[in-house]
Design a protein around this motif. Structure first.
Motif, mmCIF file in Angstrom:
data_model
loop_
_atom_site.group_PDB
_atom_site.id
_atom_site.type_symbol
_atom_site.label_atom_id
_atom_site.label_comp_id
_atom_site.label_asym_id
_atom_site.label_seq_id
_atom_site.Cartn_x
_atom_site.Cartn_y
_atom_site.Cartn_z
ATOM 1 N N ARG A 1 0.980 -1.323 0.162
ATOM 2 C CA ARG A 1 -0.272 0.171 0.098
ATOM 3 C C ARG A 1 0.626 1.551 -0.017
ATOM 4 N NH1 ARG A 1 -3.438 -3.954 2.303
ATOM 5 N NH2 ARG A 1 -2.492 -3.760 4.909
ATOM 6 N N ILE A 2 2.237 1.597 0.196
ATOM 7 C CA ILE A 2 3.194 2.192 0.322
ATOM 8 C C ILE A 2 4.019 2.443 -1.095
ATOM 9 C CG2 ILE A 2 4.914 3.607 1.825
ATOM 10 C CD1 ILE A 2 3.746 2.012 4.151
ATOM 11 N N LYS A 3 3.395 2.768 -1.660
ATOM 12 C CA LYS A 3 3.759 2.499 -3.164
ATOM 13 C C LYS A 3 5.074 2.939 -3.492
ATOM 14 C CE LYS A 3 -0.363 2.986 -5.486
ATOM 15 N NZ LYS A 3 -1.264 2.843 -6.863
ATOM 16 N N PRO A 4 5.605 4.601 -2.913
ATOM 17 C CA PRO A 4 7.288 4.464 -2.954
ATOM 18 C C PRO A 4 8.224 3.389 -2.314
ATOM 19 C CG PRO A 4 6.165 6.752 -2.355
ATOM 20 C CD PRO A 4 4.927 5.205 -1.886
ATOM 21 N N LYS A 5 7.367 2.822 -1.439
ATOM 22 C CA LYS A 5 8.369 1.477 -0.549
ATOM 23 C C LYS A 5 7.897 0.878 -1.679
ATOM 24 C CE LYS A 5 10.575 3.094 2.965
ATOM 25 N NZ LYS A 5 11.962 3.048 3.263
ATOM 26 N N GLN A 6 6.914 0.588 -2.085
ATOM 27 C CA GLN A 6 7.307 -1.049 -3.376
ATOM 28 C C GLN A 6 7.812 -0.990 -4.516
ATOM 29 O OE1 GLN A 6 5.146 -3.204 -2.590
ATOM 30 N NE2 GLN A 6 5.992 -4.230 -4.414
ATOM 31 N N ALA A 7 7.755 1.206 -4.643
ATOM 32 C CA ALA A 7 8.572 0.932 -6.006
ATOM 33 C C ALA A 7 10.024 0.699 -5.877
ATOM 34 C CB ALA A 7 9.000 1.949 -6.235
ATOM 35 N N GLU A 8 10.597 1.074 -4.578
ATOM 36 C CA GLU A 8 12.820 0.415 -3.943
ATOM 37 C C GLU A 8 12.104 -1.528 -3.888
ATOM 38 O OE1 GLU A 8 12.796 1.917 -0.373
ATOM 39 O OE2 GLU A 8 12.246 4.236 -1.185
ATOM 40 N N TRP A 9 11.607 -1.923 -3.396
ATOM 41 C CA TRP A 9 11.009 -2.862 -3.043
ATOM 42 C C TRP A 9 11.893 -3.678 -4.684
ATOM 43 C CZ3 TRP A 9 12.631 -7.045 0.043
ATOM 44 C CH2 TRP A 9 13.198 -6.458 1.745
ATOM 45 N N ASN A 10 10.712 -3.266 -5.628
ATOM 46 C CA ASN A 10 10.450 -3.482 -6.665
ATOM 47 C C ASN A 10 11.885 -3.608 -7.618
ATOM 48 O OD1 ASN A 10 8.078 -3.790 -6.537
ATOM 49 N ND2 ASN A 10 7.670 -2.029 -8.433
ATOM 50 N N LYS A 11 12.907 -2.198 -7.073
ATOM 51 C CA LYS A 11 14.222 -2.266 -7.649
ATOM 52 C C LYS A 11 14.715 -3.252 -7.506
ATOM 53 C CE LYS A 11 17.451 1.025 -9.004
ATOM 54 N NZ LYS A 11 17.974 2.501 -8.808
ATOM 55 N N LYS A 12 15.378 -3.481 -5.847
ATOM 56 C CA LYS A 12 15.912 -4.426 -4.607
ATOM 57 C C LYS A 12 16.175 -5.726 -5.790
ATOM 58 C CE LYS A 12 16.404 -5.292 -0.166
ATOM 59 N NZ LYS A 12 16.648 -5.230 1.389
ATOM 60 N N ILE A 13 14.584 -5.545 -5.572
ATOM 61 C CA ILE A 13 14.140 -7.521 -6.103
ATOM 62 C C ILE A 13 14.878 -8.031 -7.223
ATOM 63 C CG2 ILE A 13 12.222 -9.382 -6.887
ATOM 64 C CD1 ILE A 13 10.961 -8.205 -3.812
ATOM 65 N N ASP A 14 14.355 -6.399 -8.345
ATOM 66 C CA ASP A 14 15.233 -7.040 -9.944
ATOM 67 C C ASP A 14 16.012 -7.332 -9.868
ATOM 68 O OD1 ASP A 14 12.254 -6.980 -10.616
ATOM 69 O OD2 ASP A 14 12.467 -5.392 -11.481
ATOM 70 N N VAL A 15 17.214 -6.254 -8.890
ATOM 71 C CA VAL A 15 18.342 -6.125 -9.146
ATOM 72 C C VAL A 15 19.331 -8.109 -8.431
ATOM 73 C CG1 VAL A 15 20.426 -5.118 -7.999
ATOM 74 C CG2 VAL A 15 18.802 -3.948 -8.885
ATOM 75 N N MET A 16 18.073 -8.373 -7.406
ATOM 76 C CA MET A 16 18.780 -9.291 -7.119
ATOM 77 C C MET A 16 18.468 -10.720 -7.889
ATOM 78 S SD MET A 16 17.319 -9.746 -2.910
ATOM 79 C CE MET A 16 18.541 -10.617 -2.667
ATOM 80 N N LEU A 17 17.417 -10.516 -8.284
ATOM 81 C CA LEU A 17 17.297 -12.121 -9.170
ATOM 82 C C LEU A 17 18.718 -11.885 -10.511
ATOM 83 C CD1 LEU A 17 13.742 -11.355 -9.791
ATOM 84 C CD2 LEU A 17 14.941 -13.006 -8.607
ATOM 85 N N ALA A 18 18.244 -10.091 -10.918
ATOM 86 C CA ALA A 18 19.491 -10.136 -11.740
ATOM 87 C C ALA A 18 20.985 -10.542 -11.757
ATOM 88 C CB ALA A 18 19.799 -8.781 -12.657
ATOM 89 N N GLU A 19 21.484 -10.424 -10.973
ATOM 90 C CA GLU A 19 22.894 -10.974 -9.817
ATOM 91 C C GLU A 19 22.791 -12.725 -10.096
ATOM 92 O OE1 GLU A 19 23.391 -9.347 -6.199
ATOM 93 O OE2 GLU A 19 23.942 -7.014 -6.897
ATOM 94 N N LEU A 20 21.413 -13.166 -9.478
ATOM 95 C CA LEU A 20 21.419 -14.515 -10.047
ATOM 96 C C LEU A 20 21.449 -15.111 -10.946
ATOM 97 C CD1 LEU A 20 18.786 -15.334 -7.298
ATOM 98 C CD2 LEU A 20 20.957 -15.337 -6.768
ATOM 99 N N ALA A 21 21.137 -14.719 -12.237
ATOM 100 C CA ALA A 21 20.885 -15.027 -13.216
ATOM 101 C C ALA A 21 22.066 -15.242 -13.731
ATOM 102 C CB ALA A 21 20.220 -14.538 -14.238
ATOM 103 N N THR A 22 23.447 -14.016 -13.920
ATOM 104 C CA THR A 22 24.150 -13.856 -14.143
ATOM 105 C C THR A 22 25.780 -14.850 -13.568
ATOM 106 O OG1 THR A 22 25.049 -12.239 -12.945
ATOM 107 C CG2 THR A 22 24.175 -11.302 -14.918
ATOM 108 N N ASN A 23 25.220 -15.397 -12.284
ATOM 109 C CA ASN A 23 25.938 -16.654 -11.559
ATOM 110 C C ASN A 23 25.659 -18.383 -12.584
ATOM 111 O OD1 ASN A 23 27.038 -14.192 -9.813
ATOM 112 N ND2 ASN A 23 25.871 -14.569 -8.016
#
Length: 193
Positions: free
Chosen positions: A171-193
């Protein structure tokens, strides 16, 4: 002479003992069509609202719930004084235990729920990474695998709680946007390992 013989014997026994234990770590094989209750995580496959087949909890403040987790199966085969251990890891989503209320059917809420499944997968990957780095042997493989699983299961639970707590279940959209980015970065890192 005796010293050299003992050294050679020690090296042979040491090499033989080392060769007596093998460990294989693998992901659960995923069948192309999945008509059962369980969806196994695939990085290129996203959840859809029809996957949420459980009965909504009317008393819950949540618009939707994702029931996901990860686990492992340990198989040991011993023969001729040799031990082969296979650890099979899975990351899953339960259709019958995941639900959505009518007011939750939107892309924004679906992305929030997808990220719950992504968080599970991230921690399952970290679990596998630590398994691969661990010093397993014939005596400790069972206990050590369970300890590592518990460590990353607890880390996953904390991350899930932090995600919902900081975003107030999305429900807190700015925090959700932060988490969206954080999770996408973590997934991208896993894809390269």
């Amino acid at each position: 002479m005796i010293k050299n013989t003992l050294l050679i014997l020690f090296l042979l026994v040491g090499t033989s003992a080392f060769a007596q234990f093998t460990l294989t770590i693998q992901w659960q094989p995923i069948k192309p069509s999945n008509t059962g209750d369980t969806i196994y995580y695939k990085p290129d496959q996203k959840l859809t609202w029809p996957d949420f087949q459980g009965r909504p909890d009317a008393s819950s403040r949540a618009a939707a719930i994702t029931q996901s987790g990860f686990g492992y199966k340990l198989a040991m085969n011993g023969y001729n004084n040799k031990t082969d251990v296979v650890i099979t890891v899975d990351c899953y989503f339960s259709k019958k235990n995941s639900w959505v209320k009518k007011e939750g059917y939107n892309d924004y809420a679906l992305l929030h729920e997808q990220h719950h499944f992504d968080i599970t997968y991230i921690n399952a990957c970290l679990f596998v990474k630590k398994l691969r780095a661990a010093n397993f042997n014939r005596k400790n493989f069972n206990i050590l695998a369970q300890q590592i699983h518990d460590e990353y299961f607890n880390a996953m639970s904390k991350m899930q709680d932090d995600y919902d707590g900081q975003t107030l279940n999305g429900r807190i959209k700015p925090k959700q946007a932060e988490w969206n980015k954080k999770i996408d970065v973590m997934l991208a890192e896993l894809a390269t390992n």
